[in-house]
Design a protein around this motif. Structure first.
Motif, short mmCIF file in Angstrom:
data_model
loop_
_atom_site.label_atom_id
_atom_site.label_comp_id
_atom_site.label_asym_id
_atom_site.label_seq_id
_atom_site.Cartn_x
_atom_site.Cartn_y
_atom_site.Cartn_z
N TYR A 93 34.84 53.29 33.12
CA TYR A 93 34.29 54.61 33.34
C TYR A 93 33.81 54.71 34.78
O TYR A 93 33.69 53.73 35.48
CB TYR A 93 33.12 54.89 32.38
CG TYR A 93 31.94 54.00 32.64
CD1 TYR A 93 30.91 54.41 33.48
CD2 TYR A 93 31.86 52.73 32.07
CE1 TYR A 93 29.83 53.59 33.74
CE2 TYR A 93 30.78 51.91 32.32
CZ TYR A 93 29.77 52.34 33.15
OH TYR A 93 28.72 51.52 33.40
N ILE A 133 37.11 59.21 23.37
CA ILE A 133 36.20 60.34 23.23
C ILE A 133 35.85 60.85 24.63
O ILE A 133 35.32 60.10 25.45
CB ILE A 133 34.90 59.92 22.51
CG1 ILE A 133 35.21 59.25 21.17
CG2 ILE A 133 33.96 61.10 22.35
CD1 ILE A 133 35.91 60.14 20.18
N ARG A 141 26.20 56.88 34.45
CA ARG A 141 26.19 57.08 33.00
C ARG A 141 24.96 56.37 32.46
O ARG A 141 24.63 55.29 32.91
CB ARG A 141 27.47 56.51 32.40
CG ARG A 141 27.52 56.58 30.91
CD ARG A 141 28.89 56.23 30.41
NE ARG A 141 28.98 54.83 30.10
CZ ARG A 141 29.88 54.32 29.28
NH1 ARG A 141 30.79 55.11 28.73
NH2 ARG A 141 29.91 53.04 29.02
N TRP A 188 33.69 62.16 27.26
CA TRP A 188 32.25 62.33 27.48
C TRP A 188 31.99 63.60 28.27
O TRP A 188 32.74 63.95 29.18
CB TRP A 188 31.69 61.14 28.26
CG TRP A 188 31.55 59.93 27.40
CD1 TRP A 188 32.45 58.90 27.32
CD2 TRP A 188 30.48 59.60 26.53
NE1 TRP A 188 32.00 57.96 26.42
CE2 TRP A 188 30.79 58.36 25.92
CE3 TRP A 188 29.30 60.22 26.18
CZ2 TRP A 188 29.95 57.73 25.01
CZ3 TRP A 188 28.46 59.61 25.27
CH2 TRP A 188 28.80 58.39 24.69
N GLN A 189 30.91 64.29 27.89
CA GLN A 189 30.47 65.47 28.62
C GLN A 189 28.99 65.30 28.96
O GLN A 189 28.27 64.59 28.25
CB GLN A 189 30.64 66.72 27.76
CG GLN A 189 32.08 66.98 27.38
CD GLN A 189 32.20 68.21 26.48
OE1 GLN A 189 31.27 68.99 26.32
NE2 GLN A 189 33.37 68.37 25.89
N GLU A 190 28.56 65.93 30.03
CA GLU A 190 27.16 65.82 30.43
C GLU A 190 26.26 66.23 29.28
O GLU A 190 26.47 67.25 28.62
CB GLU A 190 26.87 66.71 31.65
CG GLU A 190 25.47 66.52 32.18
CD GLU A 190 25.22 67.27 33.48
OE1 GLU A 190 24.05 67.47 33.80
OE2 GLU A 190 26.20 67.64 34.14
N GLY A 191 25.26 65.39 28.98
CA GLY A 191 24.33 65.66 27.90
C GLY A 191 24.85 65.25 26.53
O GLY A 191 24.18 65.43 25.53
N GLY A 192 26.06 64.69 26.49
CA GLY A 192 26.66 64.31 25.22
C GLY A 192 25.98 63.10 24.60
O GLY A 192 25.34 62.29 25.27
N MET A 193 26.09 62.98 23.27
CA MET A 193 25.51 61.85 22.56
C MET A 193 26.49 61.46 21.45
O MET A 193 27.14 62.31 20.85
CB MET A 193 24.17 62.25 21.95
CG MET A 193 23.54 61.14 21.13
SD MET A 193 21.88 61.51 20.51
CE MET A 193 22.08 63.04 19.65
N MET A 194 26.57 60.17 21.19
CA MET A 194 27.42 59.70 20.12
C MET A 194 26.64 58.73 19.25
O MET A 194 25.90 57.89 19.76
CB MET A 194 28.64 58.97 20.68
CG MET A 194 29.54 58.41 19.59
SD MET A 194 30.95 57.50 20.23
CE MET A 194 31.87 58.81 20.98
#
Length: 70
Positions: free
Chosen positions: A58, A36, A62, A38-44
């Motif tokens: 990574y 997946i 983070r 990751w992008q700034e501000g992303g949430m999973m």
């Protein structure tokens, strides 16, 4: 494919799984893994009942926030 890390893989009784079985499990895991981006501000949100999840290498920084619920 990710670099191999040495793990001590055992059954519940403490006996070791044969190395060919461990390698087969790793191969199946790799074949079914999804990366997946990751992008700034992303949430999973991950449902532990439906997916096996982990983390690959990574680059920091983070921030991970975890919540355990019933």
């Amino acid at each position: 494919m990710h670099p191999r890390v040495s793990y001590d893989v055992v059954f519940g009784d403490g006996s070791h799984l044969p190395s060919d079985v461990v390698e087969c499990c790793r191969r199946i895991h790799d074949e079914n893994s999804v990366n997946i981006p990751w992008q700034e501000g992303g949430m999973m949100i991950v449902d532990n009942l439906f997916v096996m999840h982990g983390r690959r290498a990574y680059k920091a920084p983070r921030k991970i926030l975890v919540s355990h619920c019933e």
